[in-house]
Design an enzyme around this catalytic site. Sequence first.
Site, short mmCIF file in Angstrom:
data_model
loop_
_atom_site.label_atom_id
_atom_site.label_comp_id
_atom_site.label_asym_id
_atom_site.label_seq_id
_atom_site.Cartn_x
_atom_site.Cartn_y
_atom_site.Cartn_z
N ALA A 42 -34.01 -5.87 65.71
CA ALA A 42 -34.19 -7.27 65.36
C ALA A 42 -34.40 -7.42 63.86
CB ALA A 42 -35.38 -7.87 66.11
N CYS A 43 -33.72 -8.39 63.28
CA CYS A 43 -33.92 -8.72 61.87
C CYS A 43 -33.87 -10.22 61.73
CB CYS A 43 -32.89 -8.03 60.98
SG CYS A 43 -31.20 -8.64 61.15
N ASP A 44 -33.88 -10.71 60.50
CA ASP A 44 -33.93 -12.14 60.26
C ASP A 44 -32.79 -12.89 60.95
OD1 ASP A 44 -35.99 -13.42 59.10
OD2 ASP A 44 -35.30 -13.26 57.04
N ILE B 87 -34.73 -12.10 65.29
CA ILE B 87 -36.08 -12.08 65.86
C ILE B 87 -36.33 -13.33 66.69
CG2 ILE B 87 -38.54 -12.21 65.25
CD1 ILE B 87 -37.96 -10.33 62.93
#
Length: 528
Positions: free
Chosen positions: A438-440, A472
Amino acid sequence: MTTASTPTTGTNRARVGVQRFGTFLSGMIMPNIPALIAWGIVTMFFIEVGFTPVPALATIVGPFIHYLLPLLIAYTGGAIVYGVRGGVVASIGTFGAIAGSDYLIAQFNEQLLANDPDASTLGQVHMFIGAMIMAPLCAYTMKWLDSLWDGKVKAGFEMLVNMFSAGIWGFVMMIVGFYPIAWLVNGIMQVLSTAVNWLVSMNLLPLTSIVIEPAKVFFLNNAINHGVLTPLGLQQASEEGSSILFLLEANPGPGVGLLLAFTFFGIGAARASAPGAALIQFVGGIHEVYFPYALMKPMLILALIAGGATGVTTNMLLGGSLAAPAAPGSIIAVTGQAINPAAGGVPNLMVVYLSVLLSATVTFLVSAVILRASRRRDLEAMAATDDAFGAAITQTEAVKGKSSGHLENLRGGAATQAGGGIGAATLAQKDIKNIVFACDAGMGSSAMGASVLRNKIKKAGVEGVTVVNKAIANLDGSADLVITQNQLTDRARGQAPNAVHVSVDNFMNSPKYDEVVELVADQQNSGK
């Protein structure tokens, strides 16, 4: 690995809040980047100064940026909050803001020309900020209204109530958009435009790097880029053909300069991984890969600021600009938007290339000085770390079998869930089948990390384990294990409290990937 949650400080809460705000903005903008690219291609070829001018097709340019792009952003934002229903109501409300803005400007221009027939009239304000305001406002209020009569509608009347309630509330929000929101956004754009023009006229635009470069390193860039720079840049590009604002954040020069400095003057794993990171950052446009390198030695942020300011200064003095946002911020995307005739064609491209080269050079030189000055301390620290790591390896080899030191570390790193943390014993029973990076935005660095781990799992002969990447904000509780960069773990833990959370410094090549592979392999070998 993350451990039981620690108290969140006020500063950390503020950082997480800004990150979350930036993520929401990014979630509205990033899926619509293809539309921005399509608009850039239309301007590149069909406008009067394009490569192949076609007056008929050039008429697409205005409506595209004035109506389609804001409405796409509004729909996407509304859908994030409340699905298709939220997206539809958000689009209706945003259209009211577009019409309201046009009406206000027409009234102003009419009065202006009545007093002075030779006066310069105002142009259209494109409702990108308006869409970002209206989307969550419309969707959240629609969601709240639906909750008022949820379960109270008689059978057979659900569709009637759903359709009319959304239509009526969309009408209400359209009026809200037409009057207060249009007035507010026109005012905001006027203030922001005046501020940017003042910075340019005073030759102070390079000072924006003091804010932008540290914000990028702490994953706060989306709030600045998508919340301010992109709307202002699109407004400026629609009037002048191009904008320097698209280069303030997207310039890949500072990042590649930092990574090249680590390539030549770094030590240990950072030096070994820096060349690959430089290629990914410069060509792939995934800027997140250099953030951990700066965070491991915060003094390097000064090098990034110096490089960023150098690039901005070069573009400001020589007129470098882009015709549309460069997304992702790779040299390929920058080239495409810089060579656009609307931005000045090949001469402009040379200016932009020069700004990238100079920003990379300055960042490289300043970073080299910082790395060389601290080299002795870094070597001593690495030696101590290596000893500790060697001891851990020895211990692992001594007890190798059904379990290992790596697995125990991983099993002790569960995230906190409602009612308490997951202990080692609980995690030992947790079947890891769904791993999420998960990232921005869920597109760049997380996709790269997921690909790396997916290959490791495949090579280990592990089957039945999925590895995907998400934003996220889109974590839905289905993940058994979530991997994030350590600056983003607090937010991921809040979105998926029942998952195991693993923090890494670098999505490219973290030793914790091997621990994850060993865990899932051990589970399968144990018959779980």
